[in-house]
Design an enzyme around this catalytic site. Structure first.
Site, mmCIF file in Angstrom:
data_model
loop_
_atom_site.group_PDB
_atom_site.id
_atom_site.type_symbol
_atom_site.label_atom_id
_atom_site.label_comp_id
_atom_site.label_asym_id
_atom_site.label_seq_id
_atom_site.Cartn_x
_atom_site.Cartn_y
_atom_site.Cartn_z
ATOM 1 N N GLY A 191 61.831 67.905 -21.479
ATOM 2 C CA GLY A 191 61.434 66.652 -20.826
ATOM 3 C C GLY A 191 60.737 65.716 -21.796
ATOM 4 O O GLY A 191 61.068 64.533 -21.905
ATOM 5 N N LYS A 192 59.767 66.273 -22.523
ATOM 6 C CA LYS A 192 59.060 65.472 -23.537
ATOM 7 C C LYS A 192 60.022 64.969 -24.601
ATOM 8 O O LYS A 192 59.949 63.822 -25.032
ATOM 9 C CB LYS A 192 58.047 66.355 -24.274
ATOM 10 N N GLU A 216 51.316 79.568 -31.603
ATOM 11 C CA GLU A 216 50.503 79.755 -30.399
ATOM 12 C C GLU A 216 49.538 78.580 -30.243
ATOM 13 O O GLU A 216 48.864 78.195 -31.202
ATOM 14 C CB GLU A 216 49.696 81.058 -30.511
ATOM 15 N N ASP A 252 50.601 66.842 -27.389
ATOM 16 C CA ASP A 252 49.977 67.809 -26.486
ATOM 17 C C ASP A 252 49.444 67.008 -25.309
ATOM 18 O O ASP A 252 48.771 65.988 -25.484
ATOM 19 C CB ASP A 252 48.858 68.611 -27.153
ATOM 20 N N SER A 253 49.777 67.441 -24.126
ATOM 21 C CA SER A 253 49.487 66.625 -22.957
ATOM 22 C C SER A 253 49.225 67.506 -21.755
ATOM 23 O O SER A 253 49.450 68.715 -21.790
ATOM 24 C CB SER A 253 50.680 65.687 -22.679
ATOM 25 N N GLY A 279 57.761 68.653 -15.103
ATOM 26 C CA GLY A 279 56.371 69.073 -14.900
ATOM 27 C C GLY A 279 55.794 68.617 -13.567
ATOM 28 O O GLY A 279 56.378 68.844 -12.501
ATOM 29 N N TYR A 280 54.643 67.948 -13.618
ATOM 30 C CA TYR A 280 53.921 67.546 -12.409
ATOM 31 C C TYR A 280 54.368 66.175 -11.876
ATOM 32 O O TYR A 280 53.753 65.652 -10.954
ATOM 33 C CB TYR A 280 52.409 67.529 -12.689
ATOM 34 N N ASP A 281 55.417 65.591 -12.461
ATOM 35 C CA ASP A 281 55.846 64.249 -12.035
ATOM 36 C C ASP A 281 56.051 64.114 -10.521
ATOM 37 O O ASP A 281 55.672 63.094 -9.947
ATOM 38 C CB ASP A 281 57.133 63.836 -12.767
ATOM 39 N N ARG A 316 52.358 59.162 -22.326
ATOM 40 C CA ARG A 316 53.148 59.427 -23.550
ATOM 41 C C ARG A 316 53.630 58.112 -24.163
ATOM 42 O O ARG A 316 53.568 57.932 -25.374
ATOM 43 C CB ARG A 316 54.332 60.337 -23.182
#
Ligand code: ITT
Length: 202
Positions: A12-13, A40, A69-70, A155-157, A183
């Protein structure tokens, strides 16, 4: 065109970043296509994790690298899931698992107290040991719905209600999301900073 490795394994990103950089002088190459082994993410902050990922991809490819990173910060949960957004329901959790856990945690929280934001840190390094990485941040304020809506994004969209539009982030077109999102904001700042530095990319 200058090649830059995009240090993310999140499809997605990747799509969003590639779309937004399509008209720039930066040719982005996904790290998976270059055989980069993921590192990691054990940093305590978005910035630490973004730098870890960017340096890791630059080290393994010899190319400049961009990492994102989000995550989602929900006020009623003290800022959770935050840096743990990708693994909120456990390591290897799917987007659906994470969404279900979030809605469960918020089940007794009323609509007016469901304020939240997406935060994105984008890190850029010229090489793995770059002593002057560029770090850019974007924030997108919204509310958490009690039922998922829409099919776009990731994700949380589906549970992130965009203020003023009465639509979830997953009900926006990709273009609309990129214009507004955490983003999009962070990436536009990065491109501007590279341009200010007289970078060969801009
Ligand atoms: P990489 O580390 O490989 O980039 P990741 O998914 O593990 O992929 P993060 O650690 O940065 O990336 O976690 C980001 C999570 O935050 C992501 O998996 C989503 O759950 C959430 N998230 C971030 N940006 C989002 C967006 O634009 N829409 C919906 N959810 C988002």
């Amino acid at each position: 065109m200058t090649k830059v490795v995009l240090a993310t394994g999140n499809v997605g990103k990747l799509h969003e970043l590639q779309t937004m950089l399509a008209d720039s002088a930066i040719q982005v190459l996904p790290q998976n296509a270059l055989g980069v082994h993921e590192i990691e993410e054990n940093g305590a902050s978005f910035t630490e994790n973004a730098l870890l990922k960017a340096r890791n991809a630059a080290r393994q490819t010899g190319l400049p690298a961009i990492a994102d990173d989000s995550g989602l910060e929900v006020d009623a949960l003290g800022g959770a899931p935050g840096v743990y957004s990708a693994r909120y329901a456990g390591v290897g959790a799917s987007d659906a698992d994470n969404l279900a856990k979030l809605l469960q945690e918020l089940r007794s929280i009323s609509a007016d107290k469901r304020t939240a934001r997406f935060r994105c840190i984008i890190a850029y390094v010229n090489q793995a040991d770059d002593p002057g990485p560029l770090i850019c941040e974007g924030l997108w304020e919204g509310h958490i719905l009690d039922t998922p809506r829409g099919r776009n994004g990731f994700g949380y969209d589906p549970v992130f209600l965009v203020p003023g539009l009465n639509r979830s982030s997953a009900e926006l077109t990709p273009l609309e999301k990129n214009r507004l999102s955490h983003r999009g904001q962070a990436l536009r700042k990065l491109v501007q900073q590279l341009a200010n530095m007289g970078s060969r990319f801009c």
